[in-house]
Design a protein around this motif. Structure first.
Motif, PDB file in Angstrom:
ATOM      1  N   VAL A 101       0.844  -1.203   0.000  1.00 12.51           N
ATOM      2  CA  VAL A 101       0.000   0.000   0.000  1.00 12.51           C
ATOM      3  C   VAL A 101       0.875   1.248   0.000  1.00 12.51           C
ATOM      4  N   SER A 102       1.888   1.269   0.826  1.00 19.59           N
ATOM      5  CA  SER A 102       2.726   2.463   0.938  1.00 19.59           C
ATOM      6  C   SER A 102       3.529   2.731  -0.335  1.00 19.59           C
ATOM      7  N   LEU A 103       3.965   1.688  -1.024  1.00 21.03           N
ATOM      8  CA  LEU A 103       4.684   1.882  -2.283  1.00 21.03           C
ATOM      9  C   LEU A 103       3.781   2.548  -3.316  1.00 21.03           C
ATOM     10  N   ASN A 104       2.546   2.106  -3.384  1.00 25.25           N
ATOM     11  CA  ASN A 104       1.600   2.650  -4.362  1.00 25.25           C
ATOM     12  C   ASN A 104       1.150   4.055  -4.004  1.00 25.25           C
ATOM     13  N   ARG A 105       1.026   4.337  -2.717  1.00 31.79           N
ATOM     14  CA  ARG A 105       0.678   5.704  -2.307  1.00 31.79           C
ATOM     15  C   ARG A 105       1.791   6.685  -2.700  1.00 31.79           C
ATOM     16  N   ALA A 106       3.025   6.250  -2.582  1.00 32.03           N
ATOM     17  CA  ALA A 106       4.145   7.107  -2.976  1.00 32.03           C
ATOM     18  C   ALA A 106       4.108   7.385  -4.477  1.00 32.03           C
ATOM     19  N   ALA A 107       3.796   6.369  -5.275  1.00 33.70           N
ATOM     20  CA  ALA A 107       3.702   6.553  -6.724  1.00 33.70           C
ATOM     21  C   ALA A 107       2.552   7.489  -7.078  1.00 33.70           C
ATOM     22  N   GLU A 108       1.450   7.382  -6.365  1.00 30.27           N
ATOM     23  CA  GLU A 108       0.309   8.273  -6.607  1.00 30.27           C
ATOM     24  C   GLU A 108       0.665   9.719  -6.310  1.00 30.27           C
ATOM     25  N   ASP A 109       1.439   9.934  -5.255  1.00 28.89           N
ATOM     26  CA  ASP A 109       1.911  11.290  -4.948  1.00 28.89           C
ATOM     27  C   ASP A 109       2.790  11.832  -6.072  1.00 28.89           C
ATOM     28  N   ALA A 110       3.658  10.999  -6.587  1.00 26.39           N
ATOM     29  CA  ALA A 110       4.584  11.439  -7.634  1.00 26.39           C
ATOM     30  C   ALA A 110       3.859  11.759  -8.928  1.00 26.39           C
ATOM     31  N   VAL A 151      13.921  10.887 -18.340  1.00 25.28           N
ATOM     32  CA  VAL A 151      14.926  11.457 -17.433  1.00 25.28           C
ATOM     33  C   VAL A 151      14.295  12.530 -16.554  1.00 25.28           C
ATOM     34  N   ALA A 152      13.503  13.417 -17.177  1.00 21.65           N
ATOM     35  CA  ALA A 152      12.853  14.495 -16.404  1.00 21.65           C
ATOM     36  C   ALA A 152      11.871  13.928 -15.387  1.00 21.65           C
ATOM     37  N   LEU A 153      11.137  12.891 -15.775  1.00 20.09           N
ATOM     38  CA  LEU A 153      10.203  12.263 -14.836  1.00 20.09           C
ATOM     39  C   LEU A 153      10.957  11.668 -13.646  1.00 20.09           C
ATOM     40  N   ALA A 154      12.050  10.991 -13.921  1.00 20.03           N
ATOM     41  CA  ALA A 154      12.830  10.394 -12.834  1.00 20.03           C
ATOM     42  C   ALA A 154      13.366  11.469 -11.892  1.00 20.03           C
ATOM     43  N   ASP A 155      13.879  12.556 -12.449  1.00 23.03           N
ATOM     44  CA  ASP A 155      14.409  13.650 -11.634  1.00 23.03           C
ATOM     45  C   ASP A 155      13.320  14.267 -10.754  1.00 23.03           C
ATOM     46  N   LYS A 156      12.125  14.373 -11.311  1.00 20.08           N
ATOM     47  CA  LYS A 156      11.018  14.990 -10.584  1.00 20.08           C
ATOM     48  C   LYS A 156      10.377  14.020  -9.598  1.00 20.08           C
ATOM     49  N   PHE A 157      10.254  12.766 -10.008  1.00 27.02           N
ATOM     50  CA  PHE A 157       9.556  11.773  -9.193  1.00 27.02           C
ATOM     51  C   PHE A 157      10.348  11.337  -7.961  1.00 27.02           C
ATOM     52  N   LYS A 158      11.656  11.129  -8.120  1.00 26.01           N
ATOM     53  CA  LYS A 158      12.405  10.462  -7.046  1.00 26.01           C
ATOM     54  C   LYS A 158      12.372  11.219  -5.715  1.00 26.01           C
ATOM     55  N   PRO A 159      12.604  12.544  -5.698  1.00 26.09           N
ATOM     56  CA  PRO A 159      12.531  13.221  -4.397  1.00 26.09           C
ATOM     57  C   PRO A 159      11.131  13.203  -3.797  1.00 26.09           C
ATOM     58  N   VAL A 160      10.113  13.285  -4.659  1.00 26.15           N
ATOM     59  CA  VAL A 160       8.731  13.219  -4.169  1.00 26.15           C
ATOM     60  C   VAL A 160       8.465  11.843  -3.570  1.00 26.15           C
ATOM     61  N   ILE A 161       8.919  10.816  -4.266  1.00 29.29           N
ATOM     62  CA  ILE A 161       8.714   9.447  -3.794  1.00 29.29           C
ATOM     63  C   ILE A 161       9.492   9.193  -2.513  1.00 29.29           C
ATOM     64  N   SER A 164       7.574  10.842   0.165  1.00 30.35           N
ATOM     65  CA  SER A 164       6.300  10.162   0.391  1.00 30.35           C
ATOM     66  C   SER A 164       6.492   8.819   1.077  1.00 30.35           C
ATOM     67  N   LEU A 165       7.549   8.111   0.719  1.00 35.43           N
ATOM     68  CA  LEU A 165       7.811   6.819   1.352  1.00 35.43           C
ATOM     69  C   LEU A 165       7.981   6.973   2.863  1.00 35.43           C
ATOM     70  N   SER A 166       8.616   8.070   3.261  1.00 39.73           N
ATOM     71  CA  SER A 166       8.762   8.342   4.696  1.00 39.73           C
ATOM     72  C   SER A 166       7.427   8.761   5.298  1.00 39.73           C
ATOM     73  N   LYS A 172       9.695   2.751   7.062  1.00 41.60           N
ATOM     74  CA  LYS A 172       9.643   1.965   8.297  1.00 41.60           C
ATOM     75  C   LYS A 172       9.200   0.527   8.001  1.00 41.60           C
ATOM     76  N   TYR A 173       8.112   0.394   7.217  1.00 42.31           N
ATOM     77  CA  TYR A 173       7.611  -0.949   6.907  1.00 42.31           C
ATOM     78  C   TYR A 173       8.676  -1.773   6.184  1.00 42.31           C
ATOM     79  N   TRP A 174       9.340  -1.125   5.230  1.00 36.38           N
ATOM     80  CA  TRP A 174      10.365  -1.834   4.470  1.00 36.38           C
ATOM     81  C   TRP A 174      11.530  -2.212   5.371  1.00 36.38           C
ATOM     82  N   GLY A 175      11.887  -1.318   6.279  1.00 39.67           N
ATOM     83  CA  GLY A 175      12.942  -1.628   7.230  1.00 39.67           C
ATOM     84  C   GLY A 175      12.558  -2.811   8.115  1.00 39.67           C
ATOM     85  N   ASP A 176      11.281  -2.835   8.535  1.00 39.11           N
ATOM     86  CA  ASP A 176      10.807  -3.962   9.343  1.00 39.11           C
ATOM     87  C   ASP A 176      10.876  -5.264   8.563  1.00 39.11           C
TER      88      ASP A 176
END
Length: 242
Positions: A101-110, A151-161, A164-166, A172-176
């Motif tokens: 769920v959290s991975l997909n929420r991050a993608a939706e934010d991006a 390239v532009a999408l990756a540059d824009k998406f990664k910091p947002v993701i 958002s992951l945090s 945290k979930y992934w660390g667990d």
């Protein structure tokens, strides 16, 4: 009378779905609307692409835009599928579900950040690009966007993701998950770059949606919602049917 005849042609063309019928009716429509000028071709294609990319971005940015769409839903990384299997086998289904769920929420934010990137790529199109896309294969526009925006999408998406992951708890979930898995005896530790993985999958999902929109306007006459789109794509259908 011409107006009513044209409406009749458009209505009839929606009923038939075969390629032969589509080519036949698009030829009739093209005769009624006339051959588009180079300016109309450029404006028409760009209008179609702006509609398609805006719709794709908005749909993926909505809640469950990724999570609820099996064509683009982000699952555990391939190298971590064994992690998921192992954890689910010992009753940790909720932990695994929280990760997904959290991975997909991050993608939706991006996905909210995609529109201006596509708008800029559309503005930069040359008339040769327009012609190649309009008269090209059914995914020609999608391939153009992959080439010019990845390239532009990756540059824009990664910091947002990453943010958002945090925010949604994915880090945290992934660390667990990885911590519990890596403690199991005789396993190879998992060290996936989660932000990079989700960024790549979010971009892939964006192009899946754009490809669907491109196919829709090429194959479905009713998706050509303006007179300019009808004129330009009827011409393209006629040219490709020769």
């Amino acid at each position: 009378m011409k107006k009513f005849a044209l409406i009749g042609v458009l209505s009839a063309s929606i009923v038939f779905s075969s390629c032969d019928t589509l080519n036949q009716y698009s030829g009739v429509i093209n005769q009624a609307l006339g051959t588009p000028s180079t300016t109309e071709m450029s404006l028409g294609l760009k209008q179609a692409l702006e509609f398609g990319t805006n719709y794709s971005s908005e749909r993926l940015a909505a809640k469950d835009g990724f999570l609820g769409n099996m064509a683009v839903k982000i699952l555990f990384p391939e190298e971590a599928r064994k992690v998921e299997t192992a954890l689910r086998s010992i009753g940790l289904d909720n932990l695994c579900d929280n990760v997904i769920v959290s991975l997909n929420r991050a993608a939706e934010d991006a996905a909210k950040e995609a529109k201006p990137i596509f708008v800029n790529a559309i503005k930069q199109m040359s008339f040769q690009d327009v012609t190649n896309i309009l008269l090209g294969q059914e995914n020609a526009a999608t391939l153009y966007f992959k080439r010019t925006t990845s390239v532009a999408l990756a540059d824009k998406f990664k910091p947002v993701i990453s943010s958002s992951l945090s925010k949604v708890g994915a880090t945290k979930y992934w660390g667990d998950v990885t911590s519990r898995y890596n403690k199991l005896p005789l396993v190879k530790p998992i060290n996936t770059d989660l932000a990079a993985y989700v960024t790549d999958k979010a971009i892939d999902g964006m192009f899946v949606e754009i490809a669907q929109e491109e196919l829709k306007i090429r194959q479905n006459l009713s998706a050509r919602s303006t007179s300019l789109l009808q004129k330009v794509f009827a011409y393209a259908d006629q040219q490709k049917g020769k």
